[in-house]
Design a protein around this motif. Sequence first.
Motif, PDB file in Angstrom:
ATOM      1  N   SER A  34       7.357 -10.131  -8.181  1.00 55.01           N
ATOM      2  CA  SER A  34       6.755  -8.797  -8.127  1.00 55.01           C
ATOM      3  C   SER A  34       5.970  -8.556  -9.412  1.00 55.01           C
ATOM      4  O   SER A  34       6.296  -9.111 -10.458  1.00 55.01           O
ATOM      5  N   PRO A  35       4.933  -7.710  -9.381  1.00 52.62           N
ATOM      6  CA  PRO A  35       4.221  -7.389 -10.627  1.00 52.62           C
ATOM      7  C   PRO A  35       4.992  -6.437 -11.527  1.00 52.62           C
ATOM      8  O   PRO A  35       4.576  -6.194 -12.656  1.00 52.62           O
ATOM      9  N   ARG A  36       6.113  -5.904 -11.059  1.00 54.32           N
ATOM     10  CA  ARG A  36       6.915  -4.989 -11.865  1.00 54.32           C
ATOM     11  C   ARG A  36       7.961  -5.762 -12.662  1.00 54.32           C
ATOM     12  O   ARG A  36       8.580  -6.700 -12.164  1.00 54.32           O
ATOM     13  N   ARG A  70      -2.034  -9.038 -17.419  1.00 56.73           N
ATOM     14  CA  ARG A  70      -0.845  -9.199 -16.582  1.00 56.73           C
ATOM     15  C   ARG A  70      -0.605  -8.017 -15.638  1.00 56.73           C
ATOM     16  O   ARG A  70       0.000  -8.205 -14.575  1.00 56.73           O
ATOM     17  N   MET A  71      -1.037  -6.832 -16.009  1.00 66.42           N
ATOM     18  CA  MET A  71      -0.697  -5.670 -15.170  1.00 66.42           C
ATOM     19  C   MET A  71      -1.290  -5.854 -13.773  1.00 66.42           C
ATOM     20  O   MET A  71      -2.415  -6.311 -13.598  1.00 66.42           O
ATOM     21  N   ASN A  72      -0.453  -5.509 -12.785  1.00 65.33           N
ATOM     22  CA  ASN A  72      -0.772  -5.687 -11.364  1.00 65.33           C
ATOM     23  C   ASN A  72      -0.842  -7.147 -10.933  1.00 65.33           C
ATOM     24  O   ASN A  72      -1.172  -7.434  -9.774  1.00 65.33           O
ATOM     25  N   ARG A  73      -0.567  -8.073 -11.856  1.00 62.73           N
ATOM     26  CA  ARG A  73      -0.571  -9.496 -11.506  1.00 62.73           C
ATOM     27  C   ARG A  73       0.833 -10.088 -11.601  1.00 62.73           C
ATOM     28  O   ARG A  73       1.376 -10.588 -10.608  1.00 62.73           O
ATOM     29  N   ARG A  78      -0.302   0.518 -20.061  1.00 62.60           N
ATOM     30  CA  ARG A  78      -0.187  -0.837 -19.515  1.00 62.60           C
ATOM     31  C   ARG A  78       1.256  -1.320 -19.497  1.00 62.60           C
ATOM     32  O   ARG A  78       1.519  -2.457 -19.108  1.00 62.60           O
ATOM     33  N   PHE A  84       4.535  -0.156 -15.088  1.00 58.08           N
ATOM     34  CA  PHE A  84       4.816  -1.475 -14.505  1.00 58.08           C
ATOM     35  C   PHE A  84       6.225  -1.982 -14.811  1.00 58.08           C
ATOM     36  O   PHE A  84       6.494  -3.174 -14.679  1.00 58.08           O
TER      37      PHE A  84
END
Length: 317
Positions: free
Chosen positions: A165-167, A258-261, A298, A302
């Motif tokens: 997961s991106p979290r 990295r965020m959302n990735r 950022r 997340f």
Amino acid sequence: MESLGELLESMKSPAFRRRSDQIADHLLKHPLILSLRAEHPELDEKVLRTNLSRLYQYVGDHENCEQCPGLERCPNDFQGHYSKLDVQPVNGSQEIYERKAPCSLQIAKNNEDQIRKRVRSFYLDERALNEGYDEVEIMAKDRLRAPAVHQVFRYIQDTKENGLSPRGLYLTGSFGTGKTYLMCYMLHELAKEGYTGVIVYMPDFVEDLKSMMQDGSKVKETVETMKNCDLLIFDDIGAENLNPWVRDHVLGAILNFRMNRKPTFYTSNYPLDGLERHLSFTSKDGEENHKGQRLMNRISPFVDASQLFGENHRGKV
């Protein structure tokens, strides 16, 4: 010392031959060899006696394994391996071939080595990654830690079942409650599933970055490693002495990528709002609230934050 000629001559003596025949007869009656003959009835006495050295190695390795003293003290010729015999027809006759196979301990070590290759640490005591983990001990060590520990366990299980997961997670708590240990445990468990991970001890990392400012290629390599690994952990964030370049051009670039990735994880003595105040201040430019807010934008959206309660266990046996 006995000369080679004398040694060869002694091998022709009747006593030597009788002793050799006794050893061969005893070897051919060994349960392992009898089992081999039952499995391959096509093996005749001549073939077996032609391959006595292979049979001897085969039996010796298996007897050593039955009384295994551990991988580090393995007495076999090829540590962590034992002999296996294959029987194959060649030009109308049967041939015995010997090959080495890894034992269960060697297989486990190979698997563990592969797991460790997937995990990289910057400025962290390697013992935190290599000492091994016991889920029962993690839960029982301090019951006050249970909510945060359960959250880490759930994250690991969800990732195993549903993929990355991106979290990430943000573990906050006082000194010595086990934040770093839990993150290393998570890295180890997910490395078993094939995920790569990097854990960075922030105070030393930031100081080293300052000395690397003139070495652009080294900085780029380090940043690219952190951008692209599956799991990235910033350990003890908030304890470092930031300067604007590290905050805005290194840390900011990594988080922006990295965020959302991919998930990023944090351990800190600060809660999230306290971290924002820390990131707003640098030794060079003083307080810049918008810079701290920009970086926290950022981070906060997340992560799932969890406070790790408990006693300070550092220095305790």
